[in-house]
Design an enzyme around this catalytic site. Structure first.
Site, PDB file in Angstrom:
ATOM      1  N   GLU A  58       0.806  -1.223   0.000  1.00  0.00           N
ATOM      2  CA  GLU A  58       0.000   0.000   0.000  1.00  0.00           C
ATOM      3  C   GLU A  58       0.833   1.264   0.000  1.00  0.00           C
ATOM      4  OE1 GLU A  58      -0.038  -2.321   2.424  1.00  0.00           O
ATOM      5  OE2 GLU A  58      -1.995  -2.417   3.412  1.00  0.00           O
ATOM      6  N   ASP A 145      -1.414  -5.037   3.962  1.00  0.00           N
ATOM      7  CA  ASP A 145      -1.357  -5.266   5.407  1.00  0.00           C
ATOM      8  C   ASP A 145      -2.056  -6.557   5.822  1.00  0.00           C
ATOM      9  OD1 ASP A 145       0.137  -3.044   5.961  1.00  0.00           O
ATOM     10  OD2 ASP A 145      -1.575  -1.761   6.436  1.00  0.00           O
ATOM     11  N   ASP A 147      -4.393  -7.642   7.743  1.00  0.00           N
ATOM     12  CA  ASP A 147      -5.652  -7.565   8.473  1.00  0.00           C
ATOM     13  C   ASP A 147      -6.795  -7.497   7.467  1.00  0.00           C
ATOM     14  OD1 ASP A 147      -5.396  -5.020   7.466  1.00  0.00           O
ATOM     15  OD2 ASP A 147      -5.192  -4.029   9.405  1.00  0.00           O
ATOM     16  N   GLU A 149      -8.622  -5.035   6.443  1.00  0.00           N
ATOM     17  CA  GLU A 149      -8.491  -3.918   5.510  1.00  0.00           C
ATOM     18  C   GLU A 149      -7.473  -4.248   4.425  1.00  0.00           C
ATOM     19  OE1 GLU A 149      -9.754  -0.009   4.418  1.00  0.00           O
ATOM     20  OE2 GLU A 149     -10.448  -1.294   6.058  1.00  0.00           O
ATOM     21  N   TYR A 372       3.695  -4.983  13.100  1.00  0.00           N
ATOM     22  CA  TYR A 372       2.450  -4.360  12.650  1.00  0.00           C
ATOM     23  C   TYR A 372       1.678  -3.789  13.828  1.00  0.00           C
ATOM     24  CZ  TYR A 372      -1.720  -3.625   9.817  1.00  0.00           C
ATOM     25  OH  TYR A 372      -2.769  -3.061   9.150  1.00  0.00           O
ATOM     26  N   ARG A 374      -1.535  -2.617  14.101  1.00  0.00           N
ATOM     27  CA  ARG A 374      -2.986  -2.778  14.292  1.00  0.00           C
ATOM     28  C   ARG A 374      -3.250  -4.219  14.690  1.00  0.00           C
ATOM     29  NH1 ARG A 374      -2.686   0.466   9.602  1.00  0.00           N
ATOM     30  NH2 ARG A 374      -3.360   2.616  10.014  1.00  0.00           N
ATOM     31  N   HIS A 419      -2.803 -10.978  15.572  1.00  0.00           N
ATOM     32  CA  HIS A 419      -1.433 -10.954  15.106  1.00  0.00           C
ATOM     33  C   HIS A 419      -0.571 -10.973  16.360  1.00  0.00           C
ATOM     34  CE1 HIS A 419      -3.437  -9.823  11.489  1.00  0.00           C
ATOM     35  NE2 HIS A 419      -3.785  -8.636  11.949  1.00  0.00           N
TER      36      HIS A 419
END
Length: 951
Positions: A58, A145, A147, A149, A372, A374, A419
């Site tokens: 991203e 990423d 997750d 999203e 990461y 989040r 995670h």
């Protein structure tokens, strides 16, 4: 496709998927193992041939960091976030869909909730660039990423680019060479359940916002918004303010004593406090309710007179130790950070906003310093545990590391796909000192916090002893009294050597490393009270939420996702629902109206338990246990078989909005009761189209028999709970029609002074027969003037502005002196120059004005230096001294490099260093990136060659 979606870059929909749509019992798999086209497979590269892989992430920063780890057979490019989304407005809807009944929503609610995706205009060139790169690739790795999203972004890339080469999903949780290489070698398929779960959330939020927000526009004011989580977060803040407004403070007294244990004791003196009289507990703040009344009658409330009398009668009396209770003290380390706890602790310890914390964490992750950011997990990998233990042993010694590793598991409500915890990246951790030359400012401070917390999590318990002592005595008047004190001694600090968690400013708890030593006392030992001080106290209303405490509350209630809290808090501030007073979150009167409307007419949508339960149902979709289409159908259209009290049981969102809209009385919703005055009149705050104001009936009627009312303007920076009856009466005392100053001898018009939303001013009252287009003259009061003291002469001078100073002999242009929103200035055509004082508006001469215009126009840092309004400490990010200055647009804070305006609720006198640093950090983050001048391109260079990997 994720749901039989409609996808478009221009006006063309995507090809119809050949497999069954999501929301049915059949789960679709995209890009199967071994690679494949969207709806088939293509031949793999010949055996032994060089395989060229395109990796899409991203972020440009991630792309730049990852490229060297993968080598020349890989090209790493970024999508720069999402490449497409639901239409943002009517202009984004392709022409062929504009006539559809569902086009406004961007979701075809009558066709299994198919979303309409459009490539945003600013991303069209990026999509073209990625498609060009695909032409030279043999395999596509989607490395977004790890997750929901990220999984959704990967799916959108796949569905938009339509690659005819094998496609795999590449997942990593830290950006180190070993992690990136391992991720490239161990790819997987796209997880369609995660994609469906994210898409369901996106559709749900669109339906919620686009159906409920128009109700707010019609019944409260335009440009408001409602959201699944933002409305509930706003309700929490409004509810806390209501509690503060309704709170009744109670007063109580006690006695603080300094006890002397004798010359041989260490420490000799210590503090204690009166806890009981004649066997009855002495009341403390916890014994009173929010109504100011006692919760129980089994306590004694001391007033000032009785406390002083009792203290006098205890002077010189014998006191003895009644009991000594000693217990071992053990404190276990804190778990490593996850998203919510990082936001909370960075808010408390570093004074960062949630947005500032996540922005810094994003940079640290993308540059390879942390894992990461989040995550809902507190688990550490085996290598991370060993790294933390090794570092703790190296820094503090073997005794500070327990014999067995610590693992932190937690059952969190609505846990997102777990995670690892947030920790320093790699199999061995770099100390803050080792990265100090690479990272500075916010990023360094946040890394240090994460490093400390991670190392401390694998260290030994802190141990010590707690002691509680009771001291008995009797007053000269016969009352039996008991004083109490407690202490804590830490004998082995353990993990506290590395890290101590910060407690909330409004909390009465003490920090984990705080010690209060008491002497070794024995039961029956005689003591002397050297000081007996009566002290008065009053109960306080519950503290307003700060960002850390709001994050904590949202997580405890299971509302939303920690990864979205920063954006939610920013949104409710940007929408004008909440503003900051220091670190406290204060609701606006508009927020009161919005929350009141939602509570009374859409109660389930802002119910805490319902919103949390909705998260559970959305999680069931991500795990494949619930079908997306069935759930959305029930939520939007209703489902009689659903749980009692649910939106689906009530007929669905569409019915709720349609039925309730006509029943909503806008005047009632926009009237917030304040108090009933001494004459029995109810005072309310009304939220009007142009802002809030106070109103109450006068008891009189006008010529048409309608009741008259009295109105008063509300200062924008007055928190709702501070609008007491006393302050309200002062505001009502300022006539709405203004204070009459007299008559202008030239025009014969009445001159009045008024309080306005943007400050006090004077104006003239035009006669009833004045032309409709005629506008009254107005003039803002000078800084040293008030509505109560301004005179007619002052007003006439103000209304005489702008004043013609004279004509420039060279250009023939008129020069005028004017009082603007940002201070006094001269104007000649389009050229304006600031004046140094308001009085100059009436005194500056033509010669002086011409001299001012001869000087070079000064702006920004080149302007004449003026003394700062206030000097602060050093900025936490740049270590430069900060000052508050008065600028053209009002007061602002600066460190000499960055300027940031003070916000609503910030005052020059009360702003803290932490708040000033936060404003500067936010301003830096919003500043545009300075673009480097493009290098001259060789004439023969082809665009495609720029992205071709080296051979």
């Amino acid at each position: 496709m994720a749901t039989g979606t409609t996808s478009t870059e221009t006006d063309e929909p995507a090809a119809t998927p050949q497999k069954k749509a999501a929301g049915t019992s059949t789960r679709r798999k995209t890009a199967a193992a071994g690679g494949g086209r969207r709806n088939g497979t293509s031949a793999a590269a010949p055996a032994g041939a060089r395989v060229r892989r395109l990796v899409i992430v991203e972020s440009p920063t991630k792309a730049k960091k990852i490229q060297p780890y993968l080598g020349n057979d890989y090209v790493v490019e970024s999508s720069v976030g999402h490449i497409r989304d639901l239409p943002r407005g009517a202009a984004d809807v392709p022409a062929k869909y504009k006539g559809e009944s569902w086009a406004r929503l961007g979701v075809d609610v009558d066709n299994e909730f198919h979303p309409l995706y459009v490539v945003t205009p600013e991303k069209r060139s990026k999509v073209s660039e990625l498609k060009d790169l695909l032409k030279d690739a043999d395999e596509l790795l989607l490395a977004t990423d790890p997750d929901r999203e990220g999984e959704a972004i990967a799916w959108h890339l796949l569905d938009t680019l339509r690659p005819r080469i094998p496609v795999r999903r590449m997942v990593f949780h830290e950006i180190t060479e070993s992690a990136i290489r391992a991720a490239a070698e161990n790819t997987r398929e796209l997880d369609q359940d995660l994609v469906d779960a994210q898409e369901t959330r996106r559709i749900l939020d669109r339906l919620y916002g686009y159906e409920v927000s128009p109700v707010l526009w019609k019944k409260v004011m335009p440009k408001l918004s409602a959201g699944r989580v933002q409305s509930v977060a706003t309700r929490l803040i409004v509810q806390r303010e209501r509690e503060r407004m309704a709170f009744v403070s109670a007063s109580y007294w006690d006695i603080a004593a300094i006890m002397d244990a004798g010359a041989d004791a260490t420490p000799r003196q210590f503090g204690s406090r009166l806890v009981s009289v004649d066997g009855n507990k002495v009341a403390t703040g916890r014994d009173f309710g929010s109504d100011g009344m006692l919760k129980s009658k089994d306590v004694t409330v001391l007033d000032e007179a009785s406390a002083r009398r009792l203290a006098e009668n205890l002077q010189g009396r014998d006191l003895t130790v009644g009991s000594v209770e000693s217990k071992p003290y053990t404190r276990k380390p804190y778990a490593p950070f996850m998203t919510s706890t990082l936001q909370q602790e960075a808010g408390r310890k570093l004074r960062f906003s949630s947005e500032r914390t996540m922005r810094s964490a994003q940079r640290l992750y993308e540059n390879g310093y942390i894992t990461y950011m989040r995550t809902d997990s507190t688990t550490l990998s085996e290598s991370a545990i060993q790294a933390a233990r090794a570092q703790a042993r190296e820094l503090y010694g073997d005794s500070y590391v327990p014999s067995s590793p610590r693992q932190y598991t937690r059952k969190v409500k609505n846990a997102q796909e777990a995670h690892e915890a947030i920790r320093p990246s790699g199999d061995s951790f770099r100390t803050p000192g080792e990265i100090a030359r690479e990272v500075d400012g916010d990023d360094f401070r946040l890394y240090e916090l994460i490093w400390q917390r991670t190392v401390a999590s694998q260290m030994a318990d802190a141990r010590g002893t707690t002691v509680s002592i009771r001291i008995n005595g009797s007053a000269a008047t016969g009352e039996e009294v008991v004083f109490a004190t407690s202490g804590r001694t830490i004998t082995f600090p353990g993990f506290l050597r590395a890290y101590v968690e910060t407690v909330e400013d409004t909390s009465s708890e003490q920090a984990d490393d705080a010690e209060s030593r008491l002497p070794n006392l024995s039961e029956g030992q005689a003591l002397t009270a050297t000081e007996l001080t009566p002290e008065g106290h009053s109960t306080n209303p519950p503290a307003r939420y700060s960002e850390p405490s709001l994050v904590k509350q949202l997580e405890e209630l299971g509302i939303g996702r920690p990864s979205t809290y920063a954006s939610i808090i920013k949104t409710i501030q940007d929408r004008g629902y909440v503003w900051k007073k220091g670190s406290a979150l204060v609701p606006s009167w508009v927020a009161f109206s919005v929350v009141g409307l939602l509570e009374h007419h859409f109660g389930r949508l802002v119910d805490y338990d319902f919103t949390a339960a909705m998260e559970d149902e959305l999680d069931a979709i991500s795990s494949g246990n619930l079908t997306r289409n069935a759930w959305l159908t029930g939520f939007y259209f209703g489902d009689g078989a659903s749980a009692e009290g649910s939106v689906a049981k009530a007929g669905g969102l569409k019915k709720l909005v349609g039925v309730n809209l006509e029943e909503i009385d806008a005047r009632t919703i926009n009237s917030i009761p304040l108090f009933t005055d001494s004459e029995g009149r109810e005072a309310v705050v009304r939220v009007g189209r142009y802002g809030p104001y106070m109103e109450r009936p006068t008891g009189e009627t006008d010529a048409e028999g309608k009741p008259k009312s009295q109105r008063a303007n509300l200062p924008e920076d007055l928190p709702p709970d501070e609008l007491t009856e006393e302050i309200a009466e002062k505001l009502f005392a300022v006539p709405q029609e203004g204070r009459t100053l007299g008559t202008d001898p030239v025009t014969g018009h009445e001159i009045v002074a008024k309080e306005g939303r943007f400050g006090p001013y004077v104006t003239e009252v035009l006669p009833e027969d004045a032309p409709k287009k005629a506008k009254p003259r107005t003039g803002s009061l000078f800084k040293d003037m008030t509505v109560e003291a301004v005179t007619l002469d002052d007003a006439l001078r103000l209304l005489s502005l702008p004043r013609l100073v004279g004509t420039d002999p060279e250009s023939g242009a008129e020069i005028t002196a004017q009082n603007g929103r940002y201070g006094p200035y001269l104007k000649k055509g389009t050229d304006s120059r600031s004046l140094t004082s308001e009085e100059q508006l009436f005194t500056v001469t033509l010669d002086e004005a011409l001299e001012i215009y001869k000087q070079p126009k000064q702006r920004g840092r080149s302007a004449a230096a003026t003394p700062p309004l206030r000097e602060l400490g050093k900025d936490s990010a740049t270590d430069k001294p900060m000052v508050i200055k008065d600028g053209r647009f009002g007061p602002y804070v600066t460190d000499g490099e960055t300027n940031a305006s003070l916000r609503k609720g910030d005052s020059v006198e009360e702003i803290t260093d932490e708040r000033a640093s936060e404003l500067l950090a936010e301003r830096r983050a919003k500043a545009p990136v300075k673009k480097k001048a493009p290098a001259r391109k060789p004439a023969a260079r082809k665009p495609a060659a720029r992205k071709t990997p080296a051979k």
